[in-house]
Scaffold this active site. Structure first.
Site, PDB file in Angstrom:
ATOM      1  N   TYR A   1       0.858  -1.187   0.000  1.00 57.68           N
ATOM      2  CA  TYR A   1       0.000   0.000   0.000  1.00 57.68           C
ATOM      3  C   TYR A   1       0.889   1.230   0.000  1.00 57.68           C
ATOM      4  O   TYR A   1       1.604   1.483   0.977  1.00 57.68           O
ATOM      5  CB  TYR A   1      -0.882  -0.044   1.241  1.00 57.68           C
ATOM      6  CG  TYR A   1      -2.016   0.945   1.321  1.00 57.68           C
ATOM      7  CD1 TYR A   1      -3.132   0.821   0.499  1.00 57.68           C
ATOM      8  CD2 TYR A   1      -2.005   1.975   2.256  1.00 57.68           C
ATOM      9  CE1 TYR A   1      -4.204   1.696   0.605  1.00 57.68           C
ATOM     10  CE2 TYR A   1      -3.064   2.860   2.376  1.00 57.68           C
ATOM     11  CZ  TYR A   1      -4.165   2.714   1.538  1.00 57.68           C
ATOM     12  OH  TYR A   1      -5.229   3.578   1.651  1.00 57.68           O
TER      13      TYR A   1
ATOM     14  N   TRP B   1       7.762   4.221   4.310  1.00 60.74           N
ATOM     15  CA  TRP B   1       7.104   3.299   5.241  1.00 60.74           C
ATOM     16  C   TRP B   1       6.291   2.235   4.495  1.00 60.74           C
ATOM     17  O   TRP B   1       5.171   1.913   4.908  1.00 60.74           O
ATOM     18  CB  TRP B   1       6.220   4.040   6.249  1.00 60.74           C
ATOM     19  CG  TRP B   1       6.820   5.225   6.908  1.00 60.74           C
ATOM     20  CD1 TRP B   1       6.281   6.473   7.009  1.00 60.74           C
ATOM     21  CD2 TRP B   1       8.086   5.296   7.597  1.00 60.74           C
ATOM     22  NE1 TRP B   1       7.120   7.320   7.704  1.00 60.74           N
ATOM     23  CE2 TRP B   1       8.246   6.623   8.075  1.00 60.74           C
ATOM     24  CE3 TRP B   1       9.114   4.375   7.841  1.00 60.74           C
ATOM     25  CZ2 TRP B   1       9.365   7.039   8.779  1.00 60.74           C
ATOM     26  CZ3 TRP B   1      10.235   4.802   8.540  1.00 60.74           C
ATOM     27  CH2 TRP B   1      10.345   6.104   9.007  1.00 60.74           C
TER      28      TRP B   1
ATOM     29  N   GLN C   1       8.413  -7.268  32.757  1.00 57.88           N
ATOM     30  CA  GLN C   1       8.654  -7.065  34.193  1.00 57.88           C
ATOM     31  C   GLN C   1       8.404  -8.346  34.977  1.00 57.88           C
ATOM     32  O   GLN C   1       9.143  -8.664  35.921  1.00 57.88           O
ATOM     33  CB  GLN C   1       7.755  -5.944  34.702  1.00 57.88           C
ATOM     34  CG  GLN C   1       8.077  -5.458  36.106  1.00 57.88           C
ATOM     35  CD  GLN C   1       9.363  -4.644  36.155  1.00 57.88           C
ATOM     36  OE1 GLN C   1       9.821  -4.140  35.140  1.00 57.88           O
ATOM     37  NE2 GLN C   1       9.949  -4.530  37.338  1.00 57.88           N
TER      38      GLN C   1
ATOM     39  N   GLU D   1      -0.794   2.841  10.156  1.00 56.89           N
ATOM     40  CA  GLU D   1      -2.194   3.052   9.755  1.00 56.89           C
ATOM     41  C   GLU D   1      -2.851   4.173  10.565  1.00 56.89           C
ATOM     42  O   GLU D   1      -4.028   4.120  10.919  1.00 56.89           O
ATOM     43  CB  GLU D   1      -2.991   1.752   9.834  1.00 56.89           C
ATOM     44  CG  GLU D   1      -2.472   0.729   8.831  1.00 56.89           C
ATOM     45  CD  GLU D   1      -3.470  -0.328   8.468  1.00 56.89           C
ATOM     46  OE1 GLU D   1      -4.693  -0.086   8.580  1.00 56.89           O
ATOM     47  OE2 GLU D   1      -3.025  -1.403   8.040  1.00 56.89           O
ATOM     48  N   GLY D   2      -2.053   5.200  10.842  1.00 55.24           N
ATOM     49  CA  GLY D   2      -2.512   6.357  11.597  1.00 55.24           C
ATOM     50  C   GLY D   2      -2.076   6.245  13.041  1.00 55.24           C
ATOM     51  O   GLY D   2      -2.469   5.304  13.745  1.00 55.24           O
TER      52      GLY D   2
ATOM     53  N   GLN E   1      -2.410   9.285  18.040  1.00 55.43           N
ATOM     54  CA  GLN E   1      -2.819  10.686  18.145  1.00 55.43           C
ATOM     55  C   GLN E   1      -3.815  11.040  17.035  1.00 55.43           C
ATOM     56  O   GLN E   1      -4.779  11.780  17.258  1.00 55.43           O
ATOM     57  CB  GLN E   1      -1.584  11.593  18.090  1.00 55.43           C
ATOM     58  CG  GLN E   1      -0.747  11.577  19.370  1.00 55.43           C
ATOM     59  CD  GLN E   1      -0.100  10.220  19.647  1.00 55.43           C
ATOM     60  OE1 GLN E   1       0.403   9.563  18.725  1.00 55.43           O
ATOM     61  NE2 GLN E   1      -0.108   9.804  20.901  1.00 55.43           N
TER      62      GLN E   1
END
Length: 382
Positions: A125, A158, A339, A366-367, A370
């Site tokens: 994509y 990307w 941990q 994919e976004g 934020q």
């Protein structure tokens, strides 16, 4: 499938169990070496082919299985539970081909979808650019009409599966209108897609991510996806329907980390007793499992909305919430699982540190989360 189905039916549960055994037997044993070498695992991809998972997500009339997105999420989770890099092999061609499935001509679908279903081809994509990541409408890659063809110049960053995919869905500017000036094309790699760079990444190391470039790349108009100027709409429509599966990937990574940590805690003894008997640690695991279960339910709800055709027009919000919440959960849970293993969790002798590194990307691609907050806020405030 009814939109209100947020849990699996008996058939889906049986299918999940089959995929879980397959993933544990065929994919899991390759995960550590794939992460260590940072190389694409063709053995894992061939295993997906043999299980016919390369066909699962596509319409039956073009050689696929026509599975629901809920079922696709189940597969994504089970693969991610043992190897996030391999889950991207399953996901990336679907992302690349969603514009074709939903907007392309019958001729274009007939030519390329059977190749994807058989595993002969893979598709990436091509949306993001150096100065147009979250701000898609700022892209500068340009396509100029030349008779029955288009000439594309520019670059994309990307790009998952760069150097592996032989098909690329490419978005390019065809006019100066900010949102209505973008158009989508399906491009064959050997027409002139140059891979300029492969990134060295924190996680998902078995999935190559790179920069691709086009110099006077000629694409026939027959390979245009949708109408001229429809590209922005196609891109957003695609991400709305893909983001829930990133949520499924995050859920799988988190569940895999919990499962490993629980088994470790049952065997590891300190002060004469197994770690699993320590109430404080039990509560950490209980809270982690609660968060994963909540994330899984959000993912199923968003996927069910896709399967139902988004009847209430809230898919953008549901998908954003599922991806945002599940990826944040995955990051918290995998960190806690490191941990729980103490110093051992920090070494690559155990998989939880890999899972923590792999989880991070689910908050970004994919976004970013934020951006998901912006999507949800816009729905709330208008």
């Amino acid at each position: 499938m009814a939109e209100q189905q947020f849990s699996l039916d008996d058939e889906q549960i049986a299918f999940r169990d089959v995929i879980r055994r397959f993933a544990e037997d065929k994919i899991g044993p390759l995960a550590a070496e794939t992460d260590r070498t940072g190389e694409y695992s063709w053995d894992s991809f061939k295993a997906l082919q043999q299980m016919e998972l390369t066909a699962l997500s596509y319409p039956a009339e073009y050689g696929g299985s026509g599975a629901s997105l809920v079922t696709q999420a189940v597969v994504t989770e089970e693969l991610s539970r043992v190897c996030a890099s391999t889950s991207l092999m399953f996901l990336i061609s679907k992302l690349g081909m969603l514009p074709v499935i939903n907007f392309a001509s019958h001729e274009l679908k007939s030519k390329y979808l059977p190749r994807i279903c058989s595993g002969e081809s893979q598709c990436s994509y091509g949306l993001s650019e150096a100065d147009a990541g979250s701000d898609v409408a700022s892209m500068t890659t340009r396509a100029v009409r030349d008779g029955d063809d288009w000439i594309i110049n520019g670059s994309k960053i990307w790009i998952t599966n760069a150097s592996i995919s032989d098909l690329y869905t490419v978005f390019a500017r065809t006019s100066d209108d900010r949102h209505k000036g973008l158009t989508a094309f399906l491009v064959e790699a050997d027409w002139g897609v140059h891979v300029d760079k492969l990134e060295h990444k924190l996680g998902i190391k078995g999935s190559p991510t790179g920069v691709i470039r086009f110099e006077d790349l000629r694409v026939p108009d027959a390979n245009r996806i949708g109408e001229v100027g429809e590209g922005f709409t196609i891109a957003m429509h695609t991400l709305d329907r893909s983001r829930p599966t990133i949520g499924a990937q995050a859920v799988g990574i988190a569940q895999g980390a919990i499962d490993f940590a629980v088994n470790y805690m049952k065997e590891r003894k300190t002060f004469g007793a197994a770690l699993s008997t320590r109430q404080g640690l039990q509560w950490m695991v209980a809270e982690a499992q609660m968060q994963v279960e909540a994330a899984r339910t959000m993912v199923y709800r968003a996927c069910a909305a896709v399967d139902a055709g988004d009847p209430h027009g809230d898919l953008s919000t549901l998908g954003a919430m599922a991806k945002w919440f599940a990826s944040d959960v995955a990051m918290r849970v995998t960190t806690d699982c490191v941990q729980l293993l103490g110093g051992y969790g920090y070494t690559n002798d155990f998989p939880v540190e890999r899972m923590m590194r792999d989880a991070k990307i689910t908050q970004i691609y994919e976004g970013t989360n934020q951006i998901q907050r912006m999507v949800v806020s816009k729905k709330i405030f208008g």
